[in-house]
Write a protein that holds these residues in place. Structure first.
Motif, PDB file in Angstrom:
ATOM      1  N   ASP B  80       0.810  -1.190   0.000  1.00 48.72           N
ATOM      2  CA  ASP B  80       0.000   0.000   0.000  1.00 48.72           C
ATOM      3  C   ASP B  80       0.859   1.261   0.000  1.00 48.72           C
ATOM      4  O   ASP B  80       0.743   2.114   0.868  1.00 48.72           O
ATOM      5  N   ASP B  91      -2.750  -4.869  -6.169  1.00 52.05           N
ATOM      6  CA  ASP B  91      -4.086  -5.091  -6.729  1.00 52.05           C
ATOM      7  C   ASP B  91      -4.754  -3.789  -7.125  1.00 52.05           C
ATOM      8  O   ASP B  91      -5.750  -3.790  -7.820  1.00 52.05           O
ATOM      9  N   ASN B  92      -4.220  -2.682  -6.646  1.00 53.33           N
ATOM     10  CA  ASN B  92      -4.851  -1.408  -6.955  1.00 53.33           C
ATOM     11  C   ASN B  92      -4.198  -0.695  -8.116  1.00 53.33           C
ATOM     12  O   ASN B  92      -4.459   0.478  -8.362  1.00 53.33           O
ATOM     13  N   LEU B 474      -9.143  -5.790 -10.970  1.00 53.21           N
ATOM     14  CA  LEU B 474      -9.463  -7.194 -10.711  1.00 53.21           C
ATOM     15  C   LEU B 474     -10.913  -7.543 -11.033  1.00 53.21           C
ATOM     16  O   LEU B 474     -11.207  -8.627 -11.515  1.00 53.21           O
TER      17      LEU B 474
END
Lengths: 1041, 505
Positions: B80, B91-92, B474
């Protein structure tokens, strides 16, 4: 008008016939028999007088009601038989013979197969006329061993009602699903004294990013005010409540005053303590401590970085630095869950005053529930003020006026599931050598959150408990008036109006210093919610000749609902520690109003033949404001039949009652979709230097073609009692199909939107519900009553939108953002039950052996179906033993056939906490299985790498059976003998030891309780970092003056 | 008597039923939000939202991914916030994808739908078409194949899972759109006026924006179709591209509300990023210092805003908490330099979307490569000058004097050989697009400049190489499986190291 001319003339003829009948009956006694005046007293088993018992002469309409002292007087011939009936008691038939004074004792209803039930519109009916399943639960089954939300207490008590209590703390909501539900919230409609209440969830926990459970409407009802709860599972009854009843109805009848001498006082008090159930000491390893690569940390920074890692050295008791810079022994520290969460308690008191005469009676109660949740500094306090009045205003007019005022304050509703703000993160996931109490300083010297890892989203639990004061306060009023005018003994008109209105003021706070948002934020909201119902109906009942009877009504209803939210928030506090919007740098606010309405007309006709064959027809048309006028209405009919075999033919002595029933019913619904979904709306929330910025204001594609969905139910059933009611059975089989189901489906963001509503889905449920009751022993002093209920529901999704084969309903938090763990999903999939778990699997060869790669790690397989997130099978086994003044009641319940993904266990593997991660700590692990060429895997991998890899890649490993059997409830009671209190002010004194959720007889999942779901929404089958399950013990005192 | 009651009751019920439909329809009118807005407000919104996006896109794709991968920024985070620094799974990385469609494409498509048949609104339509290209250029350069032709039409045509289009086709259409849109501008028709927060309705500047974008697109496709690239570049130059400071395409933010404030500043404030989360990369700081770049004191300061050279410390890329402690046992992370809190990190700091400096650097490159004629050195000097002057938009602390610019150009003259010239232009582009990490990353992929040395952090998923694209959202795997599968078939795996069409060798 044609109608005006014909119908009344028909009525006139009927009335003539009816009048004749009534006259015949009235004069028959005088004409045919020497009537005797009989008097008597009716008591319960404890010899307490029973007021309000209906005493009728069998085969006639002659009847009286017992007075406050349980006394009655009636005229009857010696050949007649008197029937004594009252809700909650077995009815009794007594031949008059040559008696003139009777002592009649009514026994508590042995079975849940009651004679008189409250059906749609609050109309009391004899059970035998109903063509559908209805189950009655007496209020007192909620009042001794109590739950903070009354519906949690229903679990295991009614066949076919699947109650879920999420692990959200005492202020949370309930999930009650009958017969599988549909694609929506699937919760039943709750009706209190004829008026639907606002029961919906006020805010559930998001599957991915956590949150708090803001409770639900039904949860704030005081169980002490409940006389009985009728569960209407089928749709025949629901047809009369309309759209919102398509998932069943729970009709709550509140306690009423009775005619009596003076004012009665009833007191019910319960004090209980709640303890968390901590499985970590048993299911975690306590041999290795914090660290990575088998090494202990040597600096505070290293310890912080390894906060999520118990992959260190063997615990040796040496002094090792922790993340706060303090050295402590490198030794096992067990029971962090217990240490953090211990010490909940609940003190509940209800005082009721009741009194009145034949024409006017009342009951007033005040309830106070004061709960300190197991989450420190959290709890809920609730006050209920309830007034029920019944008045007979003149000969023809009766009125029932009920009012409830509920005041509730919840503090620090616990945040769950995500790491952010969730205290359970530390309680479950601190390293094995950390004692959570060592972190009880919420803040460091510079006011920042005292974090135990480098990830600033990983909450310090004491910061969340003591330094982020969130609260909400609500004031709620539920009022109803039920006014009935009898034109004569056949015609009546009834006006029923009511409102459920609440206002909730809440504060949401990230105080300054909080790890992930150090400047802080505050939000306030003021929400009004209301529902108003007005219903007018006209009814007619009569019998014709010896054989026929009719009971019919028509009516109309209008329901208006509105919610009205004002919110304000502020970002970035200026003065630390002063939490007000005025103390923030950026302030903003908003307002939102939502209104919707359903108008309805309905009718029902019940035809009886010979008192043993009944046919009920209903029809209803609803108009929904939420849908486009061209397709906003739907008509739905129902037909039900009941045949009382035992009244139709002479049955053997041992068959006391036997009935078969069948029904077909449809219900339309708009699925409670929000208002204003038909048009694309825009918003202008901001401006830049005075230039307004306009854009699409919705992320859901509006669909003006939405129309109501239709639920069609077939139901058949058998009800019988044998050996004078000693044994009973109630069996129901049903099929329930929802077509044109309204489904809010996620869509690709590349369409510019995230979801859309469509009518294309189909879902079906078929199932069986069984209730067996029995009284194996019944002697003068000792009685054993038992009942067993069982339900199996097979659900199948038959179609989704756009020809899709599957759709994600929910995704769990695990495995997102590189935090460790593996994603898991709940799907709706065509051909499968609603809510199947999905996740990545092991790759297996033809023989089912796990396949490993060259690196010795299992090869992740595809994302596949891993089981049913909702248990299809639910059962309950209830027993009551009574010996003189003592009684013992226990309930065992269970659910079977489901699976759950345990996110907590998943993370416990990732962090090296789970006991399973011990194997191979020294020297590595060789995974059992084969390589791609079929030869045994021989590659050794360091344990840390191996288990972390599995935790991050193989969801299958963390899927467990969610089946369980629990000893749910025990009540051990003692009633003071009447002879002791005779002459004193007391009429009855009862003291009980109570316990809930005492013992888990069977479960599969480690680390957590099998009932650890955190949401009442779509994520059924998910578990992750919820509050621990709670065991409670306490005492209950019930006193009547 | 009773008959009368029945009639009354019956009549009331009928009334109740009959009164239904009209009132119900009335009740379902949304009192909170309008069912239409002036189309011009949607242009204003699209312009601003292109800069503000969501905090997730800003933090997780621009700051923590592309700017770190480009070694302009650095972090010791491993999740993050430090993924682009170390090439870790994120994932971001799909955040920009998500925000582009959910905040920008949806509104632009709807806006075009509103005005496409109204000849009087042709200027608004053309502006929307150009802006759509600006948005899609950033998007497709970051991800490669993306839904384009059917995108944003969930409401317009009910397409809930648009096809993914090949980047080559997207490029062809974007170029066509630019040329058509510019040609359609008509000063006699409705003006854009103040709703155009970028150019205040000045159509000549819109034309320059369109041709500058055309030039950028042309250059991007040089490896795939050099003939077409040259043709479009020539067309762009003939049309007239940005050359003056006032041609800049920028959003001037306001401190009034979070939603319109400078998104980087807002994100820094929200997450307290300056202290220990986001630092200036040592590589970038060293480069600015070694070249004596006056932009250093605009871009870089200590947390407290001190810009003195002696106070600055750049953080090497690829460190985590442990390796940082090992490398700097005595210096707290807080002491390392971050974005200048007195210039860039103001809520009113502008966001630059396309600048004259970038355009002139591209032009200089074309001259070096012989696609066009002119004096590359002059163009280089103009670009540097423009970039330095542009810093004045950050306020007084951003002003760079003419003497400073001259001194810099004297110290860093345009080199002699073509190879060195391309290198100098690439490095300048990297400095000039600071804070627009997506653009720095795209140009690095095309030119190979600056010549960065990748880090090799344990657990990285690129085999120790700098990522060449971002990964999709995703949720697309579930909500648009056919679409994403076709993209993977055409383009390659949804991974950082898969090259987009124009980046393929």
């Amino acid at each position: 008008m044609h109608l005006q001319h014909t119908i009344p003339s028909v009525f006139r003829k009927w009335r003539l016939a009816a009048l004749t009948l009534v006259l015949l009956i009235s004069f028959s006694g005088a004409a045919w028999a020497q009537k005797v005046q009989l008097s008597g007293t009716v008591t319960n088993e404890k010899n307490e007088p029973l007021p309000g018992v209906t005493v009728t002469v069998k085969g006639t309409v002659t009847g009286v009601v017992t007075n406050a002292d349980g006394k009655f007087t009636i005229n009857a011939s010696p050949t007649a038989t008197l029937v004594f009936s009252m809700m909650g008691y077995e009815s009794r038939q007594v031949p008059v013979g040559n008696q003139t004074a009777l002592q009649v004792k009514l026994q508590d209803q042995l079975t849940q197969l009651s004679d008189v039930v409250v059906t749609a519109m609050g109309i009391k009916k004899e059970n035998k006329v109903l063509g559908y399943a209805i189950t009655q639960v007496k209020g007192e089954s909620f009042t001794k061993a109590r739950e903070a939300n009354v519906m949690w207490g229903l679990q295991g008590k009614v066949a076919g009602v699947n109650v879920t209590k999420p692990v959200t703390g005492a202020s949370g909501s309930s999930r009650v699903v009958m017969r599988g539900g549909d694609f929506g919230a699937s919760q039943p409609l709750y009706v209190i004294d004829g008026i639907p209440m606002v029961s919906g969830n006020k805010g559930s926990i998001d599957n991915m990013y956590g949150g708090k459970d803001a409770g639900d409407g039904i949860g704030s009802i005081n169980p002490d005010d409940i006389e009985s709860m009728e569960v209407l599972k089928g749709n025949t009854a629901a047809a009369l409540y309309g759209a919102r009843a398509s998932n069943g109805v729970i009709v709550i009848t509140t306690k009423k005053g009775t005619a009596r001498k003076g004012i009665g006082v009833e007191l019910n008090s319960t004090y209980s303590i709640e303890n968390p159930i901590d499985y970590t000491a048993k299911d975690y390893q306590y041999e290795y401590g914090i660290g990575t690569g088998g090494k202990k940390p040597t600096t505070a920074a290293e310890a912080l970085a390894a906060g999520r890692s118990s992959w260190g050295a063997k615990l040796d008791g040496s002094s090792v630095i922790q993340g706060d810079g303090v050295e402590r022994p490198y030794a096992a520290r067990k029971n962090n869950v217990k240490h953090f969460y211990d010490g909940g308690n609940t003190f509940t008191n209800t005082v009721a005053l009741l009194g009145g005469n034949e024409n006017l009676n009342f009951r007033f109660s005040f309830g106070d529930m004061n709960n300190h949740d197991i989450m420190p500094n959290a709890g809920i306090r609730r006050n209920n003020f309830t007034l029920n009045t019944n008045a007979k205003l003149g000969k023809n007019l009766t009125a029932t006026i009920n009012a409830q005022y509920i005041r509730e304050k919840a503090e620090n509703r616990p945040w769950l599931n995500d790491y952010t703000m969730n205290a359970a993160v530390a309680a479950y996931l601190m390293p094995t050598n950390y004692d959570i109490r060592d972190w009880s300083n919420p803040r460091k010297a510079d006011r920042s959150e005292n974090l135990w890892t480098t990830n600033n989203y990983w909450a310090n639990p004491y910061f969340m408990a003591y330094e982020t004061p969130n609260w909400d306060k609500s004031n709620r009023f539920i009022g109803s008036a039920d006014i009935k005018y009898d034109f004569d003994s056949h015609f009546y008109a009834r006006l029923l109006t009511g409102t459920d209105f609440s206002n909730t003021l809440g504060q949401f706070l990230w105080s300054d210093g909080i790890g992930f948002y150090p400047k802080g934020q505050i939000g306030m909201s003021n929400a009004y919610r209301s529902e108003f119902n007005a219903q007018l109906m006209a009814g007619y009942n009569n019998s014709f000749g010896k054989n026929w009877s009719i009971n019919a009504f028509v009516g109309g209803n209008t329901m208006k609902r509105s919610s009205n939210n004002t919110s304000a928030s502020g970002d970035i506090f200026i003065v630390p520690g002063f939490y007000a919007i005025g103390n923030t740098t950026n302030k903003s606010g908003g307002y939102n109003l939502t209104e919707s309405q359903i108008n309805s007309v309905f009718g029902s006709a019940e035809l009886g033949f010979h008192n043993y064959l009944y046919l009920t027809l209903t029809g209803r048309n609803d108009w929904f404001s939420t849908l486009d006028p061209k397709n906003n209405n739907i008509f739905y009919p129902s037909v039900g039949a009941s045949f009382v075999i035992s009244d139709a033919w002479k049955m053997p002595e041992w068959i006391s009652f036997a009935k078969v029933r069948g029904s077909w019913a449809q219900t339309g619904s708009d699925q409670d979709i929000a208002a204003y979904q038909l048009n694309l709306t825009y918003s202008l929330p901001n401006s830049l230097n005075g230039v307004p910025l306009g854009g699409i204001g919705t992320s859901s594609v509006p669909n003006a073609n939405l129309h109501p969905q239709l639920t069609t139910t077939y139901e058949g059933g058998l009800e019988a009692r044998f050996f004078n009611g000693r044994v009973g059975i109630d069996l129901a089989l049903y099929s329930r199909q929802v077509t044109d189901a309204i489904l809010n489906s996620p869509i690709s963001i590349t369409s510019g939107f995230t979801s859309t509503y469509m009518n294309a889905a189909k879902i079906g449920n078929t199932g069986v519900e069984l209730l067996l009751t029995g009284t194996p022993v019944r002697s003068k002093d000792f009685k054993w009553q038992t009942s067993y209920n069982f339900a199996y529901n097979k659900s199948e999704v038959k179609a989704l939108i756009n020809g899709q084969q599957s759709m994600v309903i929910a995704q769990n938090r695990s495995g997102l953002w590189g935090d460790g763990g593996v994603p898991s999903y709940v799907y709706a999939e065509v051909g499968q039950p609603y809510g199947v778990l999905y996740g990545s699997t092991y790759t297996r060869d033809a023989q089912g052996r796990i396949v490993y790669g060259d690196n010795g790690l299992p090869i992740p397989g595809k994302v596949a179906r891993l089981g049913n997130g909702i248990q299809p099978m639910v059962m309950g086994f209830n027993n009551t033993f009574t010996y003189r003044q003592w009684s013992l009641d226990f309930l065992i319940d269970g659910k079977f056939g489901g699976k759950m993904f345990s996110g907590t266990t998943n993370l416990a593997w990732y962090q090296g906490l789970a006991k399973e991660t011990l194997a191979g700590r020294e020297g590595g692990i060789i995974g059992e299985g084969v390589t791609a060429d079929g030869k045994p895997n021989t590659v050794k991998v360091a344990a840390e790498d191996y288990y972390k890899f599995v935790a991050n890649n193989i969801a299958e490993q963390f899927v467990y059976s969610s089946s369980f059997v629990k000893l749910r409830q025990i009540v051990l009671g003692y009633s003071l003998p009447q002879r002791w209190i005779k002459g004193s002010a007391f009429q009855a004194v009862n003291l009980s030891f109570v316990a809930r959720n005492l013992f888990t007889i069977y479960k599969d999942v480690p680390v957590v309780d099998p009932e650890s779901g955190y949401t009442t929404g779509g994520g059924q089958g998910f578990e992750m970092l919820g509050m621990p399950a709670v065991r409670s013990f306490g005492f209950n005192l019930g006193v009547k003056f | 008597m009773k008959r009368k009651y029945l009639v009354h009751i019956g009549a009331s019920l009928m009334l109740l039923a009959a009164s239904c439909t009209k009132d119900l329809e009335e009740l379902n009118r949304n009192p909170n939000n309008p069912t239409s807005v002036p189309p011009l407000t949607m242009l204003s919104n699209a312009e601003v939202a292109t800069a503000t996006l969501g905090r997730g896109s800003i933090r997780r794709t621009n700051l923590a991914f592309d700017m770190m991968a480009m070694q302009q920024l650095a972090s010791t985070e491993t999740l993050d916030g430090g993924e682009g620094d170390k090439y870790l799974k994120n994932d971001n990385a799909g955040n920009l994808f998500d925000d582009s469609y959910g905040l920008l494409v949806n509104n632009i498509v709807q806006l075009m739908e509103f005005v496409k048949n109204d000849p009087a609104q042709v200027n608004l339509l053309s502006a929307a078409r150009i802006w759509k290209v600006l948005v899609f250029q950033r998007l497709t350069d970051a991800y490669g194949d993306v839904p384009y032709f059917d995108a944003g039409k969930g409401y317009v045509s009910g397409n809930f899972a648009p096809d993914y289009n090949k980047q080559s086709e997207i490029y062809a259409d974007m170029l066509k759109e630019l040329s058509e849109a510019v040609a359609a501008f008509d000063a006699a028709k409705n003006p854009l006026g103040t709703a155009d927060v970028v150019y205040n309705g000045d159509l000549s500047k819109w034309k320059k924006l369109a041709y500058s974008l055309m030039l950028k697109l042309a250059l991007r496709m040089e490896k795939q179709d050099i003939a077409k690239a040259k043709e479009w570049a020539a067309k762009a130059l003939a049309g007239g591209v940005m050359s003056l400071p006032e041609d800049v395409c920028a959003i001037r933010h306001s401190a009034e509300r979070n939603a319109v404030a400078n998104p980087i500043t807002y994100t820094f404030n929200s997450y307290d990023l300056a202290n220990e989360k986001i630092k200036i990369s040592k590589y970038f700081l060293d480069y600015l210092t070694n070249t004596g770049d006056p932009r250093r004191r605009v871009f870089v300061s200590t947390v407290s805003g001190d810009t003195a050279l002696a106070s600055q410390k750049g953080l090497p890329n690829g460190l985590d908490a442990n390796s940082f402690k090992a490398a700097y046992p005595t210096i707290p992370l807080k002491d390392f330099s971050t974005l200048n809190t007195k210039t860039i990190l103001q809520l009113t700091a502008p966001t630059f979307l396309l600048t004259p400096a970038e355009v002139q650097l591209m032009q200089a490159e074309l001259i070096v490569k012989g696609w066009t004629t002119g004096d590359a050195a002059t163009m280089y000097a103009a670009a540097v000058t423009n970039s330095m002057k542009q810093q004045a938009m950050y306020g007084d602390n951003g002003v760079i004097s003419a003497q400073q610019i001259q001194a810099y150009l004297a110290a860093n003259p345009f080199p002699a050989t073509a190879a060195d010239q391309l290198k100098a232009l690439g490095n300048q582009y990297w400095v000039a697009t600071f804070l627009n990490g997506w653009e720095s990353h795209a140009n690095w992929r095309r030119t190979g400049y600056p010549a960065l040395t990748p880090v090799n952090y344990p657990g990285n998923i690129t085999n120790g190489q700098i990522p060449r694209r971002l990964t999709y959202m995703l949720s697309e795997q579930v909500n648009n499986p056919k679409g994403i599968q076709s993209a993977i078939t055409n383009q390659g795996k949804d991974e950082y190291m898969t090259r987009v069409w124009w980046d393929k060798q």
